[in-house]
Design a protein around this motif. Structure first.
Motif, mmCIF file in Angstrom:
data_model
loop_
_atom_site.group_PDB
_atom_site.id
_atom_site.type_symbol
_atom_site.label_atom_id
_atom_site.label_comp_id
_atom_site.label_asym_id
_atom_site.label_seq_id
_atom_site.Cartn_x
_atom_site.Cartn_y
_atom_site.Cartn_z
ATOM 1 N N GLY A 272 22.780 27.494 49.037
ATOM 2 C CA GLY A 272 23.079 28.754 49.713
ATOM 3 C C GLY A 272 23.659 29.702 48.686
ATOM 4 N N ILE A 273 23.390 30.984 48.869
ATOM 5 C CA ILE A 273 24.009 31.974 47.976
ATOM 6 C C ILE A 273 24.930 32.864 48.807
ATOM 7 C CG2 ILE A 273 23.656 33.835 46.323
ATOM 8 C CD1 ILE A 273 21.026 32.798 45.603
ATOM 9 N N VAL A 274 26.137 33.059 48.331
ATOM 10 C CA VAL A 274 27.066 33.999 48.955
ATOM 11 C C VAL A 274 27.189 35.190 48.014
ATOM 12 C CG1 VAL A 274 29.427 34.376 49.742
ATOM 13 C CG2 VAL A 274 28.334 32.151 50.113
ATOM 14 N N ASP A 275 26.818 36.357 48.529
ATOM 15 C CA ASP A 275 26.879 37.577 47.715
ATOM 16 C C ASP A 275 28.119 38.373 48.131
ATOM 17 O OD1 ASP A 275 25.937 39.623 45.924
ATOM 18 O OD2 ASP A 275 25.286 40.761 47.686
ATOM 19 N N VAL A 276 28.893 38.806 47.150
ATOM 20 C CA VAL A 276 30.158 39.476 47.476
ATOM 21 C C VAL A 276 30.114 40.951 47.108
ATOM 22 C CG1 VAL A 276 31.402 37.328 47.029
ATOM 23 C CG2 VAL A 276 31.280 39.071 45.235
ATOM 24 N N PRO A 277 30.955 41.769 47.764
ATOM 25 C CA PRO A 277 31.060 43.167 47.361
ATOM 26 C C PRO A 277 31.829 43.285 46.057
ATOM 27 C CG PRO A 277 32.517 42.728 49.233
ATOM 28 C CD PRO A 277 31.813 41.441 48.914
ATOM 29 N N GLY A 278 31.454 44.242 45.233
ATOM 30 C CA GLY A 278 32.156 44.437 43.976
ATOM 31 C C GLY A 278 33.270 45.465 44.080
ATOM 32 N N HIS A 279 33.146 46.365 45.065
ATOM 33 C CA HIS A 279 34.143 47.430 45.158
ATOM 34 C C HIS A 279 35.504 46.845 45.517
ATOM 35 C CE1 HIS A 279 36.151 51.137 46.108
ATOM 36 N NE2 HIS A 279 35.103 51.804 45.684
ATOM 37 N N GLU A 280 36.556 47.315 44.814
ATOM 38 C CA GLU A 280 37.864 46.690 45.016
ATOM 39 C C GLU A 280 38.397 46.879 46.424
ATOM 40 O OE1 GLU A 280 40.274 50.081 42.534
ATOM 41 O OE2 GLU A 280 41.304 48.220 42.994
ATOM 42 N N LEU B 41 36.743 41.195 35.740
ATOM 43 C CA LEU B 41 37.876 40.384 35.308
ATOM 44 C C LEU B 41 38.679 39.877 36.501
ATOM 45 C CD1 LEU B 41 38.957 42.684 32.358
ATOM 46 C CD2 LEU B 41 37.356 40.765 32.347
ATOM 47 N N GLU B 42 38.840 40.735 37.520
ATOM 48 C CA GLU B 42 39.631 40.312 38.679
ATOM 49 C C GLU B 42 38.929 39.175 39.431
ATOM 50 O OE1 GLU B 42 40.611 43.319 41.671
ATOM 51 O OE2 GLU B 42 42.510 42.243 41.965
ATOM 52 N N HIS B 43 37.621 39.309 39.626
ATOM 53 C CA HIS B 43 36.899 38.229 40.309
ATOM 54 C C HIS B 43 37.018 36.923 39.525
ATOM 55 C CE1 HIS B 43 34.018 40.946 42.860
ATOM 56 N NE2 HIS B 43 35.285 41.193 43.058
ATOM 57 N N LEU B 44 36.908 37.045 38.217
ATOM 58 C CA LEU B 44 36.987 35.855 37.373
ATOM 59 C C LEU B 44 38.371 35.210 37.489
ATOM 60 C CD1 LEU B 44 35.047 34.472 35.518
ATOM 61 C CD2 LEU B 44 35.844 35.911 33.644
ATOM 62 N N ALA B 45 39.416 36.045 37.495
ATOM 63 C CA ALA B 45 40.786 35.519 37.607
ATOM 64 C C ALA B 45 40.961 34.788 38.937
ATOM 65 C CB ALA B 45 41.794 36.659 37.489
ATOM 66 N N ILE B 46 40.418 35.349 40.004
ATOM 67 C CA ILE B 46 40.528 34.721 41.327
ATOM 68 C C ILE B 46 39.789 33.392 41.333
ATOM 69 C CG2 ILE B 46 39.629 34.907 43.690
ATOM 70 C CD1 ILE B 46 40.314 37.949 43.469
ATOM 71 N N PRO C 89 31.901 44.351 30.722
ATOM 72 C CA PRO C 89 32.899 43.923 31.703
ATOM 73 C C PRO C 89 33.737 45.107 32.179
ATOM 74 C CG PRO C 89 33.063 42.650 29.661
ATOM 75 C CD PRO C 89 32.140 43.779 29.393
ATOM 76 N N LYS C 90 34.033 45.135 33.479
ATOM 77 C CA LYS C 90 34.817 46.207 34.103
ATOM 78 C C LYS C 90 35.932 45.547 34.926
ATOM 79 C CE LYS C 90 32.557 50.157 33.435
ATOM 80 N NZ LYS C 90 33.166 51.446 33.249
ATOM 81 N N PRO C 91 36.848 46.358 35.511
ATOM 82 C CA PRO C 91 38.013 45.742 36.173
ATOM 83 C C PRO C 91 37.699 44.615 37.158
ATOM 84 C CG PRO C 91 38.341 48.085 36.012
ATOM 85 C CD PRO C 91 36.979 47.816 35.442
ATOM 86 N N GLN C 92 36.713 44.805 38.054
ATOM 87 C CA GLN C 92 36.481 43.742 39.030
ATOM 88 C C GLN C 92 35.746 42.542 38.427
ATOM 89 O OE1 GLN C 92 37.129 46.865 40.451
ATOM 90 N NE2 GLN C 92 38.934 45.708 41.044
ATOM 91 N N GLY D 298 31.395 40.092 40.274
ATOM 92 C CA GLY D 298 31.217 41.143 39.283
ATOM 93 C C GLY D 298 31.526 42.514 39.852
ATOM 94 N N HIS D 299 31.559 43.479 38.979
ATOM 95 C CA HIS D 299 31.969 44.838 39.307
ATOM 96 C C HIS D 299 30.966 45.521 40.240
ATOM 97 C CE1 HIS D 299 34.766 48.061 38.455
ATOM 98 N NE2 HIS D 299 33.755 48.900 38.324
#
Ligand SMILES: Nc1nc2c(ncn2[C@@H]2O[C@H](COP(=O)(O)OP(=O)(O)OP(=O)(O)O)[C@@H](O)[C@H]2O)c(=O)[nH]1
Ligand SMILES: [Mg+2]
Length: 624
Positions: free
Chosen positions: A55-63, A94-99, A89-92, A8-9
């Motif tokens: 396990g949970i993997v937490d990711v950065p949202g900043h592009e 959608l980008e995370h979802l596409a990936i 919804p914001k750009p990331q 997510g963003h």
């Protein structure tokens, strides 16, 4: 076991959610905690009373940190798509979802976060926007849960939804050969090198012999840990820490793989590729790409029979500059070299893609290729290279443009010069290897400046500087505040260094209720001089370079304090259009002594403009 991932963003509440669910703050770095932003992957352990765990993997949202998100994405099976209810919804998002649509996600739960910030109508609207955005993606039809980490609303419901989804996930292939993409490497005093990652398939037992790829080094798994508990066997889907004796931390980095001996690292494979519809125009017959496989980012070339015209799956060959472990069925994603647009992804269909189609270079092309090699890293402009190659200038321009398109030459700007891509890649690899060594020896250092690198590697600084800039642009190196580092590197302070700054700045936090009080720079420097903590001055530089601490006039603030003052300042200026020094002093909760340098700092930072006795906003900054 299974792996849950967030996506997510930026600032939509992913890390807060992980913390609310598990009690673990996935933002491991002091820099992340000070800035309130995730820079690199974070990890936590979720356990239910009936023994179900993940396990949970937490990711950065900043592009800017998308490469780190990608390193964690391959292992995710259950996705928590976090969308702030007040932003939608914001750009990331959608980008995370596409990936993730190309990778191994089997189930998704949409989390509408920050539900405390909206009313029922706004919540319904946000939900509608997300439903539109996820239509046609793997998240279509996913359950929605609205939560607030501040009030706790919805967290029980979310836990139930996660529990149900975990039970439905298919088991990872236990009898497949072990494949562990490495996402962290560190040294544990007294134990040696530890690598961690998500065991994507197979199982590993203590004492088992595995191979570290692409190093090709056989290692023994001396001990295995899953979230702090020692295990004798671990199964696919677990987040594992493996102690691998006899390997130095500088020899491997994120992206390496710990795998069964039967795997051979490859640099050429056949793939089934699905282009992203939006990226179709960017795909050529031979397209230079950055490929993401497991936790690795590897530069390479995607070669088609002919450039794809629509988004249907197509066979292609993927050639990698450095070999890695791949197997049929493994998923991958590719991005463009620069700008790093997502191009698409797919799965490996067969090993051994054979060599790249031959370069049937014409004599002119061959002459220019030779000319490029002869000018070395310093490069040359088209006219000069044409002269060396005995090819007229316009034709040289054309050929060089083709070589750039094919990824065989690089075009540097200001002033324009062409450089042999292989030579530049080799220099960058030397820089990376050198940085990895210094980063593991003195991890509190922010990186290295161009001059030091040029000296240490014996490359003329003028030539190296331009290649470094290029590597920073395409993500092979990170560049921050004048320092180069490997992209996966995050400076870490030693416990003593951290305790020093925590103690100094804890005092400012304690008094924050009375106002935004900084620490005088002189006082910090004096304390550093007498504390006898090794590397403390460099650690301070690191915190300044990373923006965790900010020097304003003669004082030092935590970035949180500056952000807080800035938010109040911008809000007041938007409302009242202008602000006097006295009004600023009051809203910042500070005294005149600090208010003057602060406002001057905001002027210099481009936030405000002085106009007589008042400040006005320079521009209305776009909201993130
Ligand atoms: N009101 C409200 N604020 C929240 C909630 N959850 C998180 N926040 C705030 O939102 C901000 C961002 O939260 P994070 O959890 O760091 O967001 P993130 O998605 O992990 O951000 P990145 O990792 O940088 O992409 C913080 O200031 C949180 O306090 C919530 O449920 N309600
Ligand atoms: Mg975060």
């Amino acid at each position: 076991m299974h792996v849950i991932g967030t996506a997510g963003h930026v600032d939509h509440g992913k890390s807060s959610l992980v913390r609310a669910l598990t009690g673990t703050n996935p933002d491991r770095w002091i820099e992340e905690q000070l800035r309130g932003m995730t820079l690199d992957l974070g990890f936590a352990h979720l356990r239910f009373e009936d023994g179900v765990e993940a396990g949970i993997v937490d990711v950065p949202g900043h592009e800017r940190f998308l490469h780190n998100m990608l390193a964690g994405a391959a292992g995710m099976e259950l996705l928590l798509l976090v969308v702030a209810a007040n932003e939608g919804p914001k750009p990331q998002t959608l980008e995370h979802l596409a990936i993730l649509a190309y990778l191994n996600v089997k189930r998704t739960i949409v989390v509408l976060s920050k539900s405390d910030t909206v009313d029922a109508e706004e919540l319904a609207f946000a939900e509608e926007l997300v439903r539109e955005a996820v239509a046609g993606t793997p998240a279509e039809g996913a359950p929605f849960v609205a939560v607030s980490c501040h009030t706790g609303a919805g967290l029980d419901e979310l836990r139930d939804a996660i529990h149900a989804a975990l039970l439905e996930l298919p088991a990872r292939a236990p009898d497949a050969p072990a494949y562990l993409p490495i996402d962290r490497v560190f040294a544990l005093p007294g134990h040696g090198t530890i690598v961690t990652g998500t065991l994507m398939q197979g199982r590993i037992s203590t004492g088992e012999h595995l191979v570290l790829q692409p190093l090709g080094r056989e290692v023994r798994a001396r001990s295995l840990h899953v979230f702090g508990r020692e295990r004798s066997v671990v199964e696919g889907g677990a987040r594992v820490a493996v102690n691998v004796p006899g390997v130095e931390t500088g020899e491997i980095a994120r992206g390496a793989v710990l795998a069964s001996p039967q795997f051979v690292a490859r640099d050429s494979v056949e793939v089934t590729f699905r282009p992203l519809p939006l990226a179709l125009g960017l795909l050529k017959r031979r397209t230079p790409v950055r490929a993401y496989l497991g936790a690795a980012e590897i530069l390479g070339t995607l070669a088609f029979e002919r450039a794809p015209l629509d988004a249907s799956p197509v066979s292609a060959r993927l050639h990698l500059r450095t070999p890695t472990v791949v197997f049929p069925g493994a998923a991958f994603v590719v991005r463009r070299l620069s700008p790093k647009t997502l191009l698409g992804g797919g799965t490996i269909s067969a090993l051994d893609g054979g060599p790249l189609p031959a370069n049937d270079d014409s004599p002119d092309v061959a002459a220019l290729v030779a000319a490029l090699a002869s000018v070395g890293l310093a490069g040359g402009e088209a006219g000069r290279l044409g002269a060396v190659a005995n090819v007229r200038a316009e034709r040289a321009e054309e050929i060089l443009a083709d070589l750039v398109d094919e990824g065989r030459a690089l075009r540097l700007t200001k002033p324009v010069a062409f450089v042999d891509a292989a030579l530049a890649a080799e220099a960058i690899e030397r820089v990376r290897a050198h940085l990895q060594t210094t980063e593991s020896a003195t991890p509190w250092q922010p990186g290295a400046v161009a001059r030091t690198l040029a000296r240490d590697l014996g490359i003329p600084e003028a030539a190296l500087a331009r290649v470094l800039a290029l590597a920073a642009e395409d993500g092979r190196l990170a560049y921050r505040a004048g320092y180069y580092a490997t992209p996966e590197f995050q400076p870490t302070l030693t416990a003593d260094q951290r305790a020093f700054f925590d103690a100094r700045f804890a005092a400012t936090a304690a008094t924050a209720a009375q106002g935004n009080v900084p620490v005088p720079h002189d006082e910090l420097v004096a304390a550093m001089r007498t504390c006898a903590i090794p590397g403390i001055h460099v650690a301070f530089e690191t915190l300044l370079a990373g923006g965790a601490l900010v020097k304003v006039g003669d004082d030092v603030y935590r970035s949180e304090q500056i952000n807080d003052i800035r938010a109040k300042l911008e809000a007041a200026l938007r409302r009242d259009k202008q602000l006097t020094m006295a009004a600023f002093r009051d809203l910042a909760g500070t005294s005149r002594k600090f208010a003057v340098p602060l406002l001057e700092w905001f002027d210099a930072a481009g936030v405000t403009i002085r106009s007589g006795d008042v400040r006005v906003l320079r521009i209305v900054p776009p909201r993130r």
